[in-house]
Scaffold this motif. Sequence first.
Motif, PDB file in Angstrom:
ATOM      1  N   ALA A 175      28.632  66.605  38.628  1.00  0.00           N
ATOM      2  CA  ALA A 175      28.221  67.345  39.817  1.00  0.00           C
ATOM      3  C   ALA A 175      29.264  68.405  40.117  1.00  0.00           C
ATOM      4  N   SER A 176      28.859  69.409  40.878  1.00  0.00           N
ATOM      5  CA  SER A 176      29.770  70.484  41.260  1.00  0.00           C
ATOM      6  C   SER A 176      29.571  70.798  42.737  1.00  0.00           C
ATOM      7  N   LEU A 177      30.617  71.278  43.356  1.00  0.00           N
ATOM      8  CA  LEU A 177      30.603  71.552  44.789  1.00  0.00           C
ATOM      9  C   LEU A 177      31.234  72.910  45.044  1.00  0.00           C
ATOM     10  N   GLN A 178      30.595  73.707  45.899  1.00  0.00           N
ATOM     11  CA  GLN A 178      31.141  75.000  46.296  1.00  0.00           C
ATOM     12  C   GLN A 178      31.143  75.063  47.832  1.00  0.00           C
ATOM     13  N   PRO A 179      32.205  74.523  48.455  1.00  0.00           N
ATOM     14  CA  PRO A 179      32.237  74.410  49.927  1.00  0.00           C
ATOM     15  C   PRO A 179      32.047  75.737  50.657  1.00  0.00           C
ATOM     16  N   SER A 180      32.578  76.833  50.109  1.00  0.00           N
ATOM     17  CA  SER A 180      32.493  78.114  50.798  1.00  0.00           C
ATOM     18  C   SER A 180      31.057  78.592  50.981  1.00  0.00           C
ATOM     19  N   LEU A 181      30.177  78.179  50.069  1.00  0.00           N
ATOM     20  CA  LEU A 181      28.760  78.555  50.149  1.00  0.00           C
ATOM     21  C   LEU A 181      27.886  77.387  50.582  1.00  0.00           C
ATOM     22  N   ASN A 182      28.527  76.259  50.900  1.00  0.00           N
ATOM     23  CA  ASN A 182      27.794  75.067  51.328  1.00  0.00           C
ATOM     24  C   ASN A 182      26.751  74.657  50.282  1.00  0.00           C
ATOM     25  N   LYS A 183      27.178  74.611  49.006  1.00  0.00           N
ATOM     26  CA  LYS A 183      26.270  74.308  47.905  1.00  0.00           C
ATOM     27  C   LYS A 183      26.791  73.142  47.071  1.00  0.00           C
ATOM     28  N   SER A 184      25.862  72.344  46.553  1.00  0.00           N
ATOM     29  CA  SER A 184      26.168  71.297  45.574  1.00  0.00           C
ATOM     30  C   SER A 184      25.148  71.393  44.450  1.00  0.00           C
ATOM     31  N   SER A 185      25.507  70.865  43.294  1.00  0.00           N
ATOM     32  CA  SER A 185      24.585  70.889  42.158  1.00  0.00           C
ATOM     33  C   SER A 185      24.948  69.783  41.182  1.00  0.00           C
ATOM     34  N   ILE A 186      24.009  69.462  40.298  1.00  0.00           N
ATOM     35  CA  ILE A 186      24.213  68.407  39.313  1.00  0.00           C
ATOM     36  C   ILE A 186      23.750  68.883  37.942  1.00  0.00           C
ATOM     37  N   GLY A 187      24.249  68.223  36.909  1.00  0.00           N
ATOM     38  CA  GLY A 187      23.838  68.554  35.552  1.00  0.00           C
ATOM     39  C   GLY A 187      24.060  67.377  34.628  1.00  0.00           C
ATOM     40  N   GLY A 188      23.390  67.394  33.492  1.00  0.00           N
ATOM     41  CA  GLY A 188      23.560  66.315  32.538  1.00  0.00           C
ATOM     42  C   GLY A 188      23.013  66.662  31.174  1.00  0.00           C
ATOM     43  N   VAL A 189      23.523  65.951  30.157  1.00  0.00           N
ATOM     44  CA  VAL A 189      23.065  66.139  28.785  1.00  0.00           C
ATOM     45  C   VAL A 189      22.852  64.768  28.148  1.00  0.00           C
ATOM     46  N   LEU A 190      21.750  64.618  27.458  1.00  0.00           N
ATOM     47  CA  LEU A 190      21.430  63.398  26.729  1.00  0.00           C
ATOM     48  C   LEU A 190      21.606  63.663  25.242  1.00  0.00           C
ATOM     49  N   ARG A 191      22.435  62.814  24.572  1.00  0.00           N
ATOM     50  CA  ARG A 191      22.686  62.979  23.138  1.00  0.00           C
ATOM     51  C   ARG A 191      22.454  61.669  22.415  1.00  0.00           C
ATOM     52  N   ASP A 192      22.089  61.775  21.138  1.00  0.00           N
ATOM     53  CA  ASP A 192      21.886  60.579  20.334  1.00  0.00           C
ATOM     54  C   ASP A 192      23.154  60.250  19.552  1.00  0.00           C
ATOM     55  N   SER A 193      23.077  59.263  18.666  1.00  0.00           N
ATOM     56  CA  SER A 193      24.272  58.788  17.963  1.00  0.00           C
ATOM     57  C   SER A 193      24.859  59.819  17.006  1.00  0.00           C
ATOM     58  N   SER A 194      24.073  60.837  16.629  1.00  0.00           N
ATOM     59  CA  SER A 194      24.589  61.903  15.760  1.00  0.00           C
ATOM     60  C   SER A 194      25.163  63.061  16.561  1.00  0.00           C
ATOM     61  N   GLY A 195      25.087  62.979  17.887  1.00  0.00           N
ATOM     62  CA  GLY A 195      25.571  64.048  18.744  1.00  0.00           C
ATOM     63  C   GLY A 195      24.535  65.110  19.047  1.00  0.00           C
TER      64      GLY A 195
END
Length: 206
Positions: free
Chosen positions: A74-94
Amino acid sequence: MAPIQIRELILLRIGWWIKGWDSLFPYRLEEIQRNPKCLRWSSLKTMSTPPAPDPKLRIWSPPPLSCPKWNVDASLQPSLNKSSIGGVLRDSSGKFRCLFSSPIPSMQINLAKIFAIHRALKISLSSPEFIKHHLIVESDSANAVKWCNEKSGGPWNIHFILNFIRNIHSMGLQVTICHCGRASNSVADGLAKQGLARTDDFIAWL
């Protein structure tokens, strides 16, 4: 996949590649996506052998066979009153299997990282491929991992989210939620930061 999503994926991978072998490149991933012309940076080095990785840094490690792994952040930008999330799904080979990057309501960073775990599980539930399979979810927030693995407790204002995570087994997903170092979570971190500039959810199956 829509053309704009393909474009974003291409720019994202170019950004990761450049950052991997040119530590002097001055632009962030979100800046590359907003303005691809910054890839023309005149001081960009010609391709050379990358320096040996620092053995003290823990890099991403592949999951066991037939056990895909999410890395979320997750990421936070207090000056703009914003939050966000992200993610990546990988298998055993990357290999990348799925990516997400989303804006969320502004909140404290550990709470946002619980939302990132929740989003990864919701996306997994939407695919029949993962029902009855084991998944790993890694976060670099020790507090978020602790609260998700406890049977009760945690921040009272997101109990509905925590209860969903704690009861995910009853929905057909076998999940292990664990803590990882920041060095092994860089892709998820980049996707989370991109979410600060988004107005809608971005999800791509690869």
